[in-house]
Scaffold this motif. Structure first.
Motif, PDB file in Angstrom:
ATOM      1  N   ASP A 112      20.205 -99.741   6.954  1.00 52.15           N
ATOM      2  CA  ASP A 112      21.125-100.838   6.658  1.00 52.15           C
ATOM      3  C   ASP A 112      21.191-101.877   7.770  1.00 52.15           C
ATOM      4  O   ASP A 112      21.877-102.890   7.639  1.00 52.15           O
ATOM      5  N   GLY A 113      20.495-101.629   8.873  1.00 56.91           N
ATOM      6  CA  GLY A 113      20.456-102.597   9.958  1.00 56.91           C
ATOM      7  C   GLY A 113      21.534-102.434  10.999  1.00 56.91           C
ATOM      8  O   GLY A 113      21.748-103.336  11.815  1.00 56.91           O
ATOM      9  N   PHE A 114      22.228-101.301  11.028  1.00 50.33           N
ATOM     10  CA  PHE A 114      23.315-101.098  11.979  1.00 50.33           C
ATOM     11  C   PHE A 114      22.966-100.076  13.064  1.00 50.33           C
ATOM     12  O   PHE A 114      23.826 -99.649  13.815  1.00 50.33           O
ATOM     13  N   GLY A 115      21.694 -99.699  13.125  1.00 49.51           N
ATOM     14  CA  GLY A 115      21.244 -98.782  14.152  1.00 49.51           C
ATOM     15  C   GLY A 115      20.884 -99.526  15.432  1.00 49.51           C
ATOM     16  O   GLY A 115      21.126-100.727  15.568  1.00 49.51           O
ATOM     17  N   SER A 116      20.294 -98.810  16.368  1.00 50.34           N
ATOM     18  CA  SER A 116      19.920 -99.405  17.648  1.00 50.34           C
ATOM     19  C   SER A 116      18.507 -98.979  18.032  1.00 50.34           C
ATOM     20  O   SER A 116      18.140 -97.808  17.895  1.00 50.34           O
ATOM     21  N   TYR A 117      17.721 -99.957  18.502  1.00 51.00           N
ATOM     22  CA  TYR A 117      16.364 -99.697  18.982  1.00 51.00           C
ATOM     23  C   TYR A 117      16.264-100.066  20.470  1.00 51.00           C
ATOM     24  O   TYR A 117      15.212-100.474  20.945  1.00 51.00           O
ATOM     25  N   GLU A 118      17.359 -99.907  21.176  1.00 52.88           N
ATOM     26  CA  GLU A 118      17.433-100.328  22.575  1.00 52.88           C
ATOM     27  C   GLU A 118      16.424 -99.595  23.454  1.00 52.88           C
ATOM     28  O   GLU A 118      15.949-100.140  24.446  1.00 52.88           O
ATOM     29  N   THR A 119      16.053 -98.387  23.099  1.00 52.34           N
ATOM     30  CA  THR A 119      15.107 -97.612  23.906  1.00 52.34           C
ATOM     31  C   THR A 119      13.657 -97.881  23.522  1.00 52.34           C
ATOM     32  O   THR A 119      12.745 -97.327  24.141  1.00 52.34           O
ATOM     33  N   LEU A 120      13.434 -98.719  22.529  1.00 53.84           N
ATOM     34  CA  LEU A 120      12.075 -99.018  22.079  1.00 53.84           C
ATOM     35  C   LEU A 120      11.382 -99.955  23.070  1.00 53.84           C
ATOM     36  O   LEU A 120      11.961-100.945  23.509  1.00 53.84           O
ATOM     37  N   SER A 178      24.883-107.877  22.702  1.00 57.12           N
ATOM     38  CA  SER A 178      24.878-106.511  22.168  1.00 57.12           C
ATOM     39  C   SER A 178      23.879-106.381  21.020  1.00 57.12           C
ATOM     40  O   SER A 178      23.177-105.379  20.903  1.00 57.12           O
ATOM     41  N   SER A 179      23.806-107.406  20.179  1.00 58.03           N
ATOM     42  CA  SER A 179      22.880-107.372  19.048  1.00 58.03           C
ATOM     43  C   SER A 179      21.434-107.483  19.525  1.00 58.03           C
ATOM     44  O   SER A 179      20.545-106.795  19.011  1.00 58.03           O
ATOM     45  N   LEU A 180      21.194-108.336  20.510  1.00 57.68           N
ATOM     46  CA  LEU A 180      19.849-108.491  21.048  1.00 57.68           C
ATOM     47  C   LEU A 180      19.389-107.205  21.740  1.00 57.68           C
ATOM     48  O   LEU A 180      18.207-106.854  21.682  1.00 57.68           O
ATOM     49  N   LYS A 181      20.321-106.499  22.365  1.00 55.70           N
ATOM     50  CA  LYS A 181      19.968-105.216  22.969  1.00 55.70           C
ATOM     51  C   LYS A 181      19.588-104.212  21.887  1.00 55.70           C
ATOM     52  O   LYS A 181      18.622-103.456  22.044  1.00 55.70           O
ATOM     53  N   ARG A 182      20.341-104.185  20.789  1.00 54.93           N
ATOM     54  CA  ARG A 182      20.016-103.265  19.700  1.00 54.93           C
ATOM     55  C   ARG A 182      18.653-103.579  19.091  1.00 54.93           C
ATOM     56  O   ARG A 182      17.983-102.700  18.544  1.00 54.93           O
ATOM     57  N   ALA A 183      18.241-104.839  19.200  1.00 57.27           N
ATOM     58  CA  ALA A 183      16.958-105.267  18.650  1.00 57.27           C
ATOM     59  C   ALA A 183      15.800-105.084  19.623  1.00 57.27           C
ATOM     60  O   ALA A 183      14.728-105.650  19.428  1.00 57.27           O
ATOM     61  N   ALA A 184      16.003-104.329  20.699  1.00 54.47           N
ATOM     62  CA  ALA A 184      14.952-103.955  21.649  1.00 54.47           C
ATOM     63  C   ALA A 184      14.486-105.092  22.541  1.00 54.47           C
ATOM     64  O   ALA A 184      13.404-105.019  23.131  1.00 54.47           O
ATOM     65  N   ILE A 185      15.287-106.146  22.702  1.00 57.98           N
ATOM     66  CA  ILE A 185      14.891-107.288  23.524  1.00 57.98           C
ATOM     67  C   ILE A 185      14.656-106.920  24.993  1.00 57.98           C
ATOM     68  O   ILE A 185      13.685-107.387  25.602  1.00 57.98           O
ATOM     69  N   PRO A 186      15.474-106.070  25.629  1.00 56.65           N
ATOM     70  CA  PRO A 186      15.266-105.793  27.061  1.00 56.65           C
ATOM     71  C   PRO A 186      13.882-105.265  27.397  1.00 56.65           C
ATOM     72  O   PRO A 186      13.377-105.505  28.490  1.00 56.65           O
ATOM     73  N   ASN A 187      13.244-104.540  26.482  1.00 57.32           N
ATOM     74  CA  ASN A 187      11.926-103.954  26.755  1.00 57.32           C
ATOM     75  C   ASN A 187      10.862-104.458  25.793  1.00 57.32           C
ATOM     76  O   ASN A 187       9.809-103.819  25.649  1.00 57.32           O
ATOM     77  N   ALA A 188      11.130-105.592  25.144  1.00 55.27           N
ATOM     78  CA  ALA A 188      10.185-106.113  24.154  1.00 55.27           C
ATOM     79  C   ALA A 188       8.972-106.747  24.819  1.00 55.27           C
ATOM     80  O   ALA A 188       8.988-107.088  26.004  1.00 55.27           O
ATOM     81  N   GLU A 189       7.914-106.909  24.053  1.00 51.89           N
ATOM     82  CA  GLU A 189       6.692-107.540  24.552  1.00 51.89           C
ATOM     83  C   GLU A 189       6.673-109.027  24.245  1.00 51.89           C
ATOM     84  O   GLU A 189       6.251-109.840  25.051  1.00 51.89           O
TER      85      GLU A 189
END
Length: 349
Positions: A112-120, A178-189
């Motif tokens: 549903d889009g409410f999870g987190s991919y921060e560790t990706l 917070s949303s950008l972190k959930r979308a894996a931005i800190p470790n994105a390519e």
């Protein structure tokens, strides 16, 4: 009394939610009491060691029942039948249900889009959704053969179906940290921003840069001045619609507009790709290496400047410079470097 009432109320709520701590306490108390009962009943085999008792309890509670161990005394069998079997099954079922429920809830939230991919790590992130353009962007990402294994889409709403495998993150605000972190931005390519307005795109790019200083950002703007400011302040690659220029080219040189569109799409004919050199290289050798792989050099950009250089090319591309070529598919670093004569040049694609 008010304190006791509050404690009982809290305990009741925790019991209804079947909290892990409460389930663990009940399980520990039950198995300890059961061990005492079996011990008093004379079941020496079951209670002789902790490992043996844990094995008996696990096989009984899970209904595996290997049959190699069971109560031998009359009292032990009565305890097992009326106390241990029902109690252990109840605890096992509750734990299994709690675990399965948690997994299902996590999967549902992710879907549903409410999870987190921060560790990706090394994900490709798309911020914003456009019904007409986003599916095409994803299709071109996959066709571009640049290792876009994990694609995350951050959006406030989606009106259509997403391609299979795209990880969805929903948020009311695209520029929320917070949303950008959930979308894996800190470790994105890399990240592409295509918001509903230039202002939202600008704010989102600044927020992204706050979370990741080295991330490559490509953002679409309608206004050229806004794009220029964003490129300067957020250190991004700003893309402005070239529909007007393409329209003129199509009018003056029939078919030129279609050629420009084909060169931009990774899933239609030849496409523009880029690579970076790790040492000074002779442009003539680079052109020959690309030609040997059925690719054509179309532009250079030295590491010291932002200007693109077209034919006639300079004699050298300096270390850290980027070259752009036209090819049916992306070439690997080895395909290029192995064909460059006279120098050992590392290539980054």
């Amino acid at each position: 009394m008010p304190i006791l009432t509050k404690l009982l109320s809290r305990f009741y709520r925790e019991l209804l939610d079947l909290k892990w701590w409460l389930l663990s306490v009940f399980a520990a108390m039950f198995f300890v009491v059961s061990w005492v009962f079996f011990r008093l009943a004379g079941e020496a085999e079951i209670t002789e060691s902790l490992a043996t008792y844990v094995y008996f309890a696990a096989t009984t509670a899970s209904t595996v029942g290997y049959g190699d161990m069971s109560p031998q005394t009359q009292m032990g069998r009565m305890i097992a039948a009326f106390w241990f079997f029902p109690g252990s099954l109840l605890i096992f079922s509750a734990a299994l249900g709690r675990l399965a429920g948690g997994m299902v809830e996590r999967i549902r939230r992710m879907a549903d889009g409410f999870g987190s991919y921060e560790t990706l790590h090394h994900a490709t992130v798309i911020v914003g959704y456009n019904r007409d353009h986003t599916p095409v962007m994803i299709e071109n990402l996959i066709a571009g053969q640049d290792g876009d294994k994990d694609i995350v889409l951050l959006t406030s709403s989606t009106e259509g179906d997403l391609p299979e495998g795209v990880k969805l993150v929903k948020s009311d605000r695209l520029d929320a940290l917070s949303s950008l972190k959930r979308a894996a931005i800190p470790n994105a390519e890399k990240v592409m921003v295509y918001a509903n307005s230039d202002a939202e795109t600008f704010n989102t790019c600044l927020a992204i840069r706050e979370l990741n200083e080295t991330l490559h950002i490509a953002a679409f703007f309608e206004d050229r001045d806004t794009a220029r400011r964003a490129a300067k302040l957020a250190g991004l690659e700003a893309i402005v619609s070239n529909a007007s220029e393409a329209l003129v080219r199509a009018a003056q040189d029939p078919g030129a507009g279609q050629v420009l569109m084909a060169m931009s799409a990774a899933n239609v004919g030849a496409t523009v790709y880029s690579a970076t050199v790790g040492a000074n290289v002779e442009v003539a050798s680079l052109r020959a290496a690309l030609y040997a792989s059925e690719a054509t050099l179309i532009s250079l950009r030295q590491s010291s400047g932002d200007e693109f250089e077209f034919a006639p090319f300079p004699s050298q591309l300096m270390a850290g410079g980027t070259f752009y070529y036209l090819c049916q598919e992306r070439l690997s670093a080895g395909q290029i470097s192995d064909k460059i004569e006279g120098a050992d040049v590392s290539i980054t694609v």
